[in-house]
Design a protein around this motif. Sequence first.
Motif, mmCIF file in Angstrom:
data_model
loop_
_atom_site.group_PDB
_atom_site.id
_atom_site.type_symbol
_atom_site.label_atom_id
_atom_site.label_comp_id
_atom_site.label_asym_id
_atom_site.label_seq_id
_atom_site.Cartn_x
_atom_site.Cartn_y
_atom_site.Cartn_z
ATOM 1 N N TYR A 28 0.824 -1.210 0.000
ATOM 2 C CA TYR A 28 0.000 0.000 0.000
ATOM 3 C C TYR A 28 0.857 1.258 0.000
ATOM 4 O O TYR A 28 0.547 2.226 -0.712
ATOM 5 N N ASP A 29 1.931 1.273 0.791
ATOM 6 C CA ASP A 29 2.786 2.472 0.885
ATOM 7 C C ASP A 29 3.400 2.819 -0.463
ATOM 8 O O ASP A 29 3.495 4.004 -0.823
ATOM 9 N N ILE A 30 3.826 1.807 -1.200
ATOM 10 C CA ILE A 30 4.427 2.042 -2.518
ATOM 11 C C ILE A 30 3.399 2.626 -3.473
ATOM 12 O O ILE A 30 3.688 3.566 -4.229
ATOM 13 N N VAL A 31 2.185 2.083 -3.440
ATOM 14 C CA VAL A 31 1.116 2.588 -4.301
ATOM 15 C C VAL A 31 0.782 4.034 -3.942
ATOM 16 O O VAL A 31 0.596 4.883 -4.822
ATOM 17 N N ALA A 32 0.714 4.333 -2.653
ATOM 18 C CA ALA A 32 0.395 5.689 -2.205
ATOM 19 C C ALA A 32 1.448 6.679 -2.665
ATOM 20 O O ALA A 32 1.127 7.792 -3.109
ATOM 21 N N ILE A 33 2.717 6.293 -2.598
ATOM 22 C CA ILE A 33 3.796 7.177 -3.045
ATOM 23 C C ILE A 33 3.695 7.407 -4.554
ATOM 24 O O ILE A 33 3.861 8.527 -5.046
ATOM 25 N N GLY A 34 3.407 6.344 -5.288
ATOM 26 C CA GLY A 34 3.275 6.473 -6.732
ATOM 27 C C GLY A 34 2.133 7.398 -7.119
ATOM 28 O O GLY A 34 2.279 8.240 -8.017
ATOM 29 N N LEU A 35 0.987 7.270 -6.445
ATOM 30 C CA LEU A 35 -0.143 8.138 -6.733
ATOM 31 C C LEU A 35 0.175 9.589 -6.393
ATOM 32 O O LEU A 35 -0.184 10.501 -7.148
ATOM 33 N N ALA A 36 0.850 9.794 -5.274
ATOM 34 C CA ALA A 36 1.217 11.151 -4.878
ATOM 35 C C ALA A 36 2.161 11.789 -5.898
ATOM 36 O O ALA A 36 2.048 12.980 -6.221
ATOM 37 N N THR A 37 3.070 10.989 -6.433
ATOM 38 C CA THR A 37 4.007 11.490 -7.437
ATOM 39 C C THR A 37 3.280 11.870 -8.725
ATOM 40 O O THR A 37 3.522 12.936 -9.304
ATOM 41 N N LEU A 38 2.375 11.001 -9.161
ATOM 42 C CA LEU A 38 1.616 11.293 -10.377
ATOM 43 C C LEU A 38 0.713 12.508 -10.198
ATOM 44 O O LEU A 38 0.551 13.323 -11.129
#
Length: 206
Positions: A9-19
């Motif tokens: 989940y943390d990796i997905v959250a970081i990716g979404l925040a970056t996008l």
Amino acid sequence: LSRSTELPYDIVAIGLATLEARRFIVPDDTKPEYNFRHDLLRDAVYQQIDASEQRKIHRSIAAAISSIEPPRLDLRYELAMHCTKANQWEDALTHFQRAAWHAREHHASHAEAHSLRGALTALEHLPPTIDNKQLQTEILLDLGLADSTNYGWGAESAEAAWELAYELAMDCASVCSRPRRHCCCISVRCHKRFRPTGPSLPVPKN
């Protein structure tokens, strides 16, 4: 998203925040989702993914939605669309039927009609067995009723659905016993004149 990608989940959250920071995606104001900033951007990204990988992605998303407990009836149409794009036609048919039932229960006749048309599309990719033809007949009857609600009694789309239902019923009757043929024809004629009090589609368990 975490379930479908099998990423933490943390990796997905970081990716979404970056996008989001780069303005590729924006949060939806009405539900906990993200959308591409522009449809052209979404289409450009999607076109860079080959067809087999697209199907794999849609299968993963469908599996992730299906794993939600308790089942989300409001996601049935979305689930059906992912199954369609993954060429999982039997699953798509099931979920379109459930989406239609859910829409009917909430008196959402336009959504019901969309789901019924999706179910008919799924049936086109399945073997033309007698059972499938009879199911197609029932779906067409319901589509005619939904379209008559949406566009008025006698709407062209409703009449077209009922006429095709009648043709299919007669085709099925030609290989059925006489009592079954009689009931099938009477069923179609009654549906053309009266809106039933209950759904003719099988009521889903979930």
